[in-house]
Design a protein around this motif. Structure first.
Motif, mmCIF file in Angstrom:
data_model
loop_
_atom_site.group_PDB
_atom_site.id
_atom_site.type_symbol
_atom_site.label_atom_id
_atom_site.label_comp_id
_atom_site.label_asym_id
_atom_site.label_seq_id
_atom_site.Cartn_x
_atom_site.Cartn_y
_atom_site.Cartn_z
ATOM 1 N N ILE A 26 -124.217 3.310 37.180
ATOM 2 C CA ILE A 26 -125.154 4.215 37.847
ATOM 3 C C ILE A 26 -124.401 5.134 38.807
ATOM 4 O O ILE A 26 -124.607 6.360 38.808
ATOM 5 C CB ILE A 26 -126.234 3.409 38.602
ATOM 6 C CG1 ILE A 26 -127.118 2.679 37.598
ATOM 7 C CG2 ILE A 26 -127.076 4.333 39.483
ATOM 8 C CD1 ILE A 26 -128.093 1.701 38.217
ATOM 9 N N LEU A 27 -123.508 4.539 39.602
ATOM 10 C CA LEU A 27 -122.716 5.353 40.525
ATOM 11 C C LEU A 27 -121.923 6.407 39.754
ATOM 12 O O LEU A 27 -121.887 7.584 40.113
ATOM 13 C CB LEU A 27 -121.753 4.467 41.329
ATOM 14 C CG LEU A 27 -122.388 3.569 42.399
ATOM 15 C CD1 LEU A 27 -121.351 2.634 42.999
ATOM 16 C CD2 LEU A 27 -123.005 4.433 43.497
ATOM 17 N N LEU A 28 -121.302 5.979 38.678
ATOM 18 C CA LEU A 28 -120.493 6.889 37.860
ATOM 19 C C LEU A 28 -121.325 8.028 37.296
ATOM 20 O O LEU A 28 -120.966 9.201 37.419
ATOM 21 C CB LEU A 28 -119.890 6.127 36.680
ATOM 22 C CG LEU A 28 -118.504 5.536 36.841
ATOM 23 C CD1 LEU A 28 -118.128 4.766 35.586
ATOM 24 C CD2 LEU A 28 -117.488 6.642 37.110
ATOM 25 N N LEU A 29 -122.446 7.668 36.665
ATOM 26 C CA LEU A 29 -123.252 8.680 35.986
ATOM 27 C C LEU A 29 -123.882 9.642 36.989
ATOM 28 O O LEU A 29 -123.943 10.851 36.756
ATOM 29 C CB LEU A 29 -124.333 8.006 35.134
ATOM 30 C CG LEU A 29 -123.807 7.288 33.887
ATOM 31 C CD1 LEU A 29 -124.918 6.523 33.184
ATOM 32 C CD2 LEU A 29 -123.168 8.273 32.913
ATOM 33 N N ASN A 30 -124.343 9.103 38.125
ATOM 34 C CA ASN A 30 -124.935 9.983 39.130
ATOM 35 C C ASN A 30 -123.899 10.941 39.708
ATOM 36 O O ASN A 30 -124.246 12.035 40.152
ATOM 37 C CB ASN A 30 -125.586 9.152 40.233
ATOM 38 C CG ASN A 30 -126.953 8.635 39.822
ATOM 39 O OD1 ASN A 30 -127.607 9.203 38.956
ATOM 40 N ND2 ASN A 30 -127.375 7.537 40.441
ATOM 41 N N SER A 31 -122.645 10.517 39.687
ATOM 42 C CA SER A 31 -121.592 11.395 40.212
ATOM 43 C C SER A 31 -121.261 12.500 39.204
ATOM 44 O O SER A 31 -120.542 13.446 39.522
ATOM 45 C CB SER A 31 -120.325 10.587 40.498
ATOM 46 O OG SER A 31 -119.633 10.312 39.291
#
Lengths: 223, 223
Positions: A26-31
DNA sequence: CAACTATACCGTTAAAACACCCTTTTCTTT
DNA sequence: AAAGAAAAGGGTGTTTTAACGGTATAGTTG
């Protein structure tokens, strides 16, 4: 109905039973600018419930294969039946001919191994959103060149699933028959059918298959 | 030598061959105040090389079990030999009696399943740093109550590893003997030894063991 | 209703796997 | 040099697996 525009945010839902991976993803994709993760779930059932309740359905679902309650195979099937427009990306440690053929034939837009690097994952998601699919070399290879002719037979029924699960143990076929309350001959037939369908010749290979496809996960409890 | 103070940053190194999990884990841990990730590696060998070159050694290494080139078992062993002060946390999908007993007896401070939630991971890391260990209920259970009496025998030698790998296939023992250029009787002995050590009675269970402990990963290529 | 299909079941034979007890060789340790 | 452990090979007999070629029944569908 959503109009696809190059700058639009891609709404994503994730089902995976490994929280640290899910949170990380989630952190990766939101970034990554074009993406936004709206829904996360610990298993397929939970994901489907959340999609049902969601006002805005996600554009893409990222599914793990082996999850408790409802696995990725079944979840994919339900999603494509209820919401054919939602694209599904399979992201799993299980990355083999069976998993690839079964999921892609069932309507998955993309099938990736968890070892995928982040850049390729971004590329895949973008292409799935724009073109409708993203196939790796291995997926392409199996799509044009698979030993599985009758794809309908890739789904196992309840008895076959139970048989496969019990094969992953110290039990002899006779003991499995006893456990399932069926004749040893019937069990013999299940085995022969699976050998034929999967093109293998031994129980060891059956156990390999069961574990590597995620069709069996936990060791079968000796009842 | 580092003086432990409650506010000091815990320096962390990570080895895992799944980039999205590794990247996610780094983001997560860095967002947790007392932690800082200095080193990341795709496998055990790479991790060890990076630690060798590092001026400030990490306080804690987080290791996956199944990795290419050098797996978690071997990496743990090297780390504890070279730098006994570095604490090791095993974080793996492989979470069973063998993996737990072997890694903890070898000096791992903690052994967690990848399904661990983020809070427990933080707790574990803090406690490993402060008290030197963090044991889950399952780890405690196996530490006081394991079927593995002779822990030295948990490490398999080259031949046993190769045998186990070849067991994960359609090959008969005779074919395995041929492949390994040993007498079928010798292969028979390997099997009997493993059955005894692991308390199992069938090749199917051997295949289960091999895959669930991460001692065998890829399907054995039929040469 | 007839044809088809899926499911459960049956018998025989040969090969493989497993159990048990044993010898020889080599290498290590005392 | 003797003792002991580890690794390879051995013999024999029982059980389990696997390959082959079948039948019977219930349910579905044209």
């Amino acid at each position: 109905m959503v109009t696809v525009s190059p700058n639009k945010i891609i709404r994503i839902a994730i089902a995976d039973d490994i929280p640290i991976l899910r949170k990380g993803l989630i952190l990766l994709l939101n970034s990554y600018k074009p993406c936004g993760v709206d829904i996360e779930a610990n298993n397929g059932q939970e994901l489907i419930n959340k999609i049902k309740l969601a006002e805005n359905k996600p554009d893409i679902c990222i599914l793990d294969i082996s999850m408790p309650v409802m696995d990725g195979y079944e979840t994919l099937s339900v999603i494509k039946q209820c919401w054919p427009n939602i694209k599904v990306v399979i992201l799993s440690v299980h990355y083999n001919e069976y998993t690839i053929i079964r999921t892609v034939r069932e309507g998955a837009s993309c099938c990736l191994p968890k070892e995928v690097d982040t850049d390729e994952l971004f590329t895949a998601i973008k292409q799935v959103h724009n073109k409708g699919y993203y196939h790796t070399e291995l997926v392409k290879h199996y799509l044009t060149n698979s030993m599985y002719e009758d794809v309908r037979k890739l789904k196992l029924n309840k008895n076959e699933q139970e048989f496969l699960r019990l094969c992953c143990s110290d039990m002899s076929y006779k003991q499995i028959a006893l456990q399932m309350e069926l004749s040893p001959r019937t069990i013999d037939g299940y085995r022969d059918d699976l050998f034929l369908k999967l093109n293998i010749k031994s129980r060891s290979a059956l156990v390999m298959f069961a574990l590597q496809t995620g069709l069996v996960t936990s060791p079968s409890e000796k009842a």
